[in-house]
Design a protein around this motif. Structure first.
Motif, mmCIF file in Angstrom:
data_model
loop_
_atom_site.group_PDB
_atom_site.id
_atom_site.type_symbol
_atom_site.label_atom_id
_atom_site.label_comp_id
_atom_site.label_asym_id
_atom_site.label_seq_id
_atom_site.Cartn_x
_atom_site.Cartn_y
_atom_site.Cartn_z
ATOM 1 N N ILE A 35 -9.153 -0.209 -3.924
ATOM 2 C CA ILE A 35 -8.883 0.801 -4.905
ATOM 3 C C ILE A 35 -7.968 0.554 -5.170
ATOM 4 C CG2 ILE A 35 -9.289 3.342 -5.357
ATOM 5 C CD1 ILE A 35 -12.160 3.532 -3.940
ATOM 6 N N GLU A 36 -6.524 0.757 -4.608
ATOM 7 C CA GLU A 36 -4.807 0.884 -4.479
ATOM 8 C C GLU A 36 -5.075 0.154 -5.597
ATOM 9 O OE1 GLU A 36 -3.220 1.895 -1.162
ATOM 10 O OE2 GLU A 36 -1.479 0.218 -1.800
ATOM 11 N N LEU A 37 -5.648 -1.456 -5.009
ATOM 12 C CA LEU A 37 -5.003 -2.487 -5.691
ATOM 13 C C LEU A 37 -5.662 -3.278 -7.257
ATOM 14 C CD1 LEU A 37 -5.415 -5.956 -3.832
ATOM 15 C CD2 LEU A 37 -6.609 -5.798 -5.918
ATOM 16 N N LEU A 38 -6.573 -2.130 -6.967
ATOM 17 C CA LEU A 38 -7.715 -1.944 -8.379
ATOM 18 C C LEU A 38 -6.734 -1.053 -9.464
ATOM 19 C CD1 LEU A 38 -11.438 -2.173 -7.605
ATOM 20 C CD2 LEU A 38 -10.019 -3.821 -8.111
ATOM 21 N N ALA A 39 -6.292 -0.110 -8.546
ATOM 22 C CA ALA A 39 -5.197 0.954 -9.477
ATOM 23 C C ALA A 39 -4.073 0.544 -10.180
ATOM 24 C CB ALA A 39 -5.474 2.398 -8.872
ATOM 25 N N LEU A 40 -3.057 -0.369 -9.475
ATOM 26 C CA LEU A 40 -2.207 -0.733 -9.903
ATOM 27 C C LEU A 40 -2.962 -2.055 -11.292
ATOM 28 C CD1 LEU A 40 0.212 -1.705 -9.129
ATOM 29 C CD2 LEU A 40 -0.092 -3.522 -7.608
ATOM 30 N N GLN A 41 -3.851 -2.956 -11.020
ATOM 31 C CA GLN A 41 -4.365 -3.491 -11.958
ATOM 32 C C GLN A 41 -4.283 -2.715 -13.003
ATOM 33 O OE1 GLN A 41 -4.713 -6.852 -12.337
ATOM 34 N NE2 GLN A 41 -4.277 -7.311 -9.944
#
Ligand code: ZN
Length: 546
Positions: free
Chosen positions: A430-436
């Protein structure tokens, strides 16, 4: 040490039948008597009649193989197969049916390796190899072929009516009892695996005939997409063996979701039930679009991913388990390490591998995309191999796939540790997706487990019991979702509305239709009634290309 005088073949058959009846069916007798208790005269009579019938049928069955050069190898094979089956029945409380055979066929070497324990070897040697050796050394006298065939015909013609006569007064008891306790038949060796193999073989042949049948051929993107240039990314995470009850998000007393529980906007559905109790059932079923009632067996058939591709959405399946049960056929697939025995042993097939290189994959994506991550999750019995040491939050953890060497609490500890690790992997995703999202790519994540797990309740372990008999813990699964701010706006996902609906009963049946609904894919095989998002759309403003 060979005997001098050979024994007659019918005596050998009767001895083999007696060995199967007594030594290889301990679990059947224990459960049978347990289900009948308390035992009065009538019940005792029923036990005796069942034993006599079972013994007679086993004798008739083995007599089919009682010919020179055939008998010994055939019985040796039965002994080896049965001894292994008995181990799994006794040790894990499993039953053997066609779905179990399907699971075995879909098991990769790493998973199989976890199941190879010293105790299994003991079972196979003690109940399979040794009796086979004794039989091998025994000189057996056979009649001339035609004489023997005539003898067997006469015996069968005598025994079958005799058994019917004995059963007759107890027909009512037997019918009602075995209807009530159908599961017992699946504990009865070798009947259980023989009939299961036949059913499995028949179904697989049927499957071949209907394979690759097109489904949802009219799929296309709905109006919500038109005129929009921004791409989106949806990550579907297929969990493994996570049961809802042990998620602290669902009220479990231990903190198994320390990270997910702190993520704002995470939506946790609390009443989700799986399509099956094993990967080989659940995964193809949830992607099939036919639902639990309509799904039979559709490995190789077109499903959700093919429909998404047809609508112009690019799909990538990332595998950490060694198999997608046919649902990713014709879909770009990438194996990140699962299924490799070496990697399992080194602990390198951890689910974090699913995230390795994911950002680069996303950067290289053209247009809208769906990425499926197939986790190793909480796959047992070697729970301790599913997480790195740092995630051993609950101690002492069972470090053995032979459960009888661990305390019940240790088994639960190691299982709960797998969930703490799953929590970490999902939070990191989710952290990675939030950054995207902050970089301009609207993103979403839907995580759902394929089935649950028994952790020793009523002496049942693992999963895979027939759906009707399986305890709720094998069917009640966790499902969490997260939508980035840009995706909520762009695809009209009203998270407040979803948050409101999260205690409603839903199931894997909703998965297919909800993903199509979320992504605005229109096709006649889409059913809005099963789309979780259908009633939670439209409240947010149309914010497509900002
Ligand atoms: Zn599974």
């Amino acid at each position: 040490m060979q005997l001098k005088t050979p024994i007659r073949s019918e005596l050998a058959v009767v001895c083999v039948a007696a060995f199967f009846l007594a030594a290889l069916n301990v679990a059947f007798w224990r459960q049978f008597v347990g289900a009948l208790a308390p035992l009065d005269a009538h019940e005792w009579l029923f036990v005796i009649v069942t034993a006599v019938t079972f013994f007679a049928l086993l004798s008739l069955f083995f007599s089919v193989f009682a010919f020179p050069y055939l008998f010994k190898p055939a019985i040796a094979l039965f002994l080896l197969l049965t001894s292994a089956a008995v181990y799994f029945i006794n040790e894990y409380g499993v039953v053997i049916d066609s779905e179990m055979i399907r699971n075995i066929m879909h098991t990769n070497t790493g998973e199989a390796y976890d199941l190879l324990t010293g105790k299994l070897v003991l079972y196979v040697v003690g109940l399979g190899l040794l009796p086979a050796l004794v039989l091998w050394l025994l000189p057996i006298a056979y009649r001339p072929f035609w004489q023997d065939l005539w003898f067997k015909t006469k015996v069968t013609a005598l025994v079958l009516p005799l058994i019917s006569l004995i059963i007759l007064p107890l027909t009512g008891t037997a019918m009602s009892f075995f209807r009530e306790n159908r599961i017992l038949v699946r504990v009865m060796t070798p009947l259980n695996y023989l009939s299961a193999m036949i059913t499995y073989g028949r179904r697989s042949m049927g499957e071949g005939a209907i394979a690759a049948k097109p489904y949802g051929e009219d799929a296309h993107k709905a109006a919500v997409w038109t005129g929009r240039e921004k791409k989106t990314l949806t990550v579907l995470v297929i969990g493994e063996t996570a049961r809802a009850q042990n998620f602290s998000l669902n009220g479990y007393g231990r903190e198994t979701n320390p990270l997910l529980s702190r993520i704002p906007g995470l939506i946790n559905f609390t009443q989700v039930h799986s399509c099956g109790t094993a990967t080989a059932q659940s995964v193809p079923c949830m992607f099939s679009g036919r639902g639990r009632a309509g799904y039979r067996s559709g490995a190789g058939q077109e499903g959700l991913l093919h429909i998404l591709q047809r609508a112009g959405i690019s799909v990538l399946w990332r595998e950490n388990q060694g198999g997608c049960a046919g649902v990713c056929k014709g879909v770009p697939t990438e194996n990140v390490g699962g299924g490799n025995r070496k990697l399992f042993e080194l602990g390198e097939s951890l689910d974090e591998n699913l995230l390795t290189g994911l950002a680069e994959k996303i950067d290289g994506m053209q247009g809208d995309a769906v990425i499926v991550l197939h986790m190793m999750g909480s796959h047992g019995p070697a729970y301790y191999k599913r997480y790195p040491e740092a995630f051993e939050r609950f101690r002492p953890a069972c470090k053995d796939s032979q459960f009888s060497r661990c305390e019940g609490s240790e088994i639960v500890n190691s299982y709960d540790n797998t969930l703490v690790y799953t929590d970490y992997v999902l939070a990191k995703l989710i952290e990675l997706l939030a950054l995207q999202d902050r970089r301009g790519l609207p993103t979403a994540m839907i995580y759902v487990s394929d089935h649950g797990e028994s952790l020793g309740e009523n002496n049942v372990y693992l999963h895979g019991l027939p759906y009707a008999f399986a305890p709720d813990v094998q069917k009640h699964v966790p499902m969490v979702m997260w939508f980035s701010p840009k995706l909520q706006a762009g695809l009209h996902v009203n998270t407040g509305c979803l948050e409101h609906r999260r205690h409603e009963p839903v199931s894997h049946d909703n998965f297919f239709h909800s993903v199509l609904g979320l992504l605005g894919v229109q096709t006649t095989v889409y059913d809005a009634r099963l789309d979780i998002f259908a009633s939670c759309r439209g409240a947010s403003p149309m914010l497509i290309d900002d």
